[in-house]
Design a protein around this motif. Sequence first.
Motif, PDB file in Angstrom:
ATOM      1  N   ARG A 361     107.492 109.695  82.670  1.00 37.95           N
ATOM      2  CA  ARG A 361     107.479 110.342  83.990  1.00 37.95           C
ATOM      3  C   ARG A 361     106.336 109.815  84.854  1.00 37.95           C
ATOM      4  O   ARG A 361     106.314 110.063  86.066  1.00 37.95           O
ATOM      5  CB  ARG A 361     107.348 111.858  83.829  1.00 37.95           C
ATOM      6  N   ASP A 363     103.232 110.781  84.918  1.00 37.00           N
ATOM      7  CA  ASP A 363     102.242 111.754  85.364  1.00 37.00           C
ATOM      8  C   ASP A 363     101.207 112.132  84.315  1.00 37.00           C
ATOM      9  O   ASP A 363     100.178 112.717  84.648  1.00 37.00           O
ATOM     10  CB  ASP A 363     102.941 113.021  85.860  1.00 37.00           C
ATOM     11  N   THR A 364     101.464 111.831  83.050  1.00 34.39           N
ATOM     12  CA  THR A 364     100.533 112.225  81.999  1.00 34.39           C
ATOM     13  C   THR A 364     100.379 111.113  80.968  1.00 34.39           C
ATOM     14  O   THR A 364     101.186 110.185  80.901  1.00 34.39           O
ATOM     15  CB  THR A 364     100.993 113.513  81.262  1.00 34.39           C
ATOM     16  N   ARG A 381      96.402 114.497  82.511  1.00 34.78           N
ATOM     17  CA  ARG A 381      96.855 113.750  83.681  1.00 34.78           C
ATOM     18  C   ARG A 381      96.226 112.359  83.654  1.00 34.78           C
ATOM     19  O   ARG A 381      95.249 112.121  82.952  1.00 34.78           O
ATOM     20  CB  ARG A 381      96.482 114.483  84.968  1.00 34.78           C
TER      21      ARG A 381
END
Length: 451
Positions: A361, A363-364, A381
């Motif tokens: 994704r 994001d992390t 994050r």
Amino acid sequence: MTDTTLPHRPGLTRRRALILGAGALGAASTFGLRDAAAQVRLQITEGNFQPMPIAIPDFFGGSAADVETARNVSAIVTNNLRRSGLFAPIDPAAFIQKLSGADAPPNFADWRAIKAQALVAGQVTRQGDGRLAARFRLYDVFGGQQQAGQQYTTTPENWRRIAHIISDAIYERLTGDKGYFDTRIVYVDESGPKDRRVKRLAIMDQDGANVRYLTRGDDLVLTPRFSPSTQEITYMSFGQGDPRVYLLNIETNQREIVGNFPGMTFSPRFSPDGQRVIMSLQQGSNSNLFVMDLRSRATTRLTQSPAIDTAPSYSPDGARICFESDRGGSQQIYVMPSTGGQAQRISFGEGSYSTPVWSPRGDTIAFTKQGGGRFAIGIMRIDGSGERILTEGFHNEGPTFAPNGRVIMFFREGGGQSGPSLYSVDITGRNEQKIPTPSFASDPAWSPLLS
């Protein structure tokens, strides 16, 4: 209803210690779908989340010979959705209405009475050419309408893939996220006494079924990783002295050496476009990151550190990498451009951090964290904020993301176990599951969705 044809497919950390010591599913046509202002949709939060109650009656068989296959398909759909932690399949003993067929209109009042929010009806039939056709309908019980309907055809031996693809379709329609059930896991199978452990590369479906061995166990193998194409993996092998990095086609079992490098080689991983392999090469007492272009076989050095830089992982867009390094005195996570340059430390909690992997994704970043004699799997994050521990134990290591970024698989050993086993946990930390394997298992890597 959409009609799809499915292609046939034949079925201290370990790495750190080593460094320091040494036919196609065709597209289906949507049938009878009605647009609605409001449709049932699962809201996924990290607060007081409640799995969605869903009713999945046994699928119907087109003939007596198809009944068992139909029931097996619906059982896998049920198990997939239950194991995701997002759905709560209702006990069939509670069902009031007995559906008369996959296409018969449900009596929604009967399904509302047992608190079902969604209902799945399906059928598996054998076509005249011997192929299987499986179709399903997904209903919004409270809205009293159909939300999805698809049909898939495939060869009889591919019936499990149909079940996983139906699971993915339901998951996506109800959560808004892509599913992850039609995927595979490559891992290191471990058997034999602890002091003479035989390690083989193995591959299986994400639920532990269809295990197939890719190597014979003659050589020590480590850190298998999938190519974005899903047809090829890269891994390390200690076959003849120094470790070598190999590419292996998982369908043909053909393998080739990526290259012969002086010293030790660790943690190979593909770039998102599948055209490069990034890895760590040991040089004396330290190691640095290198990337090889698989077309030209040209190698570029990315770090120039008098420390141990290892375990690199690309961001989904290929622009950055995360990696672990002890350049600051202890193992920590750093992020830098994928072409090299200034590295920024992002982990600042107590303890040491290793095996970082970037979420699909974007994001992390998932990681292994060691401190106080325990190993934890967590996420943060990409700037290092929002660190959250998902699970911890005596020895947890090696996170790998599902292709939708919502589930992480890892391996655990110790704590009464005589060898490592695979586990999964979702990114909320609520839903932890043990993954069945024939023997001990370590170093998992999750494939992209199969095509």
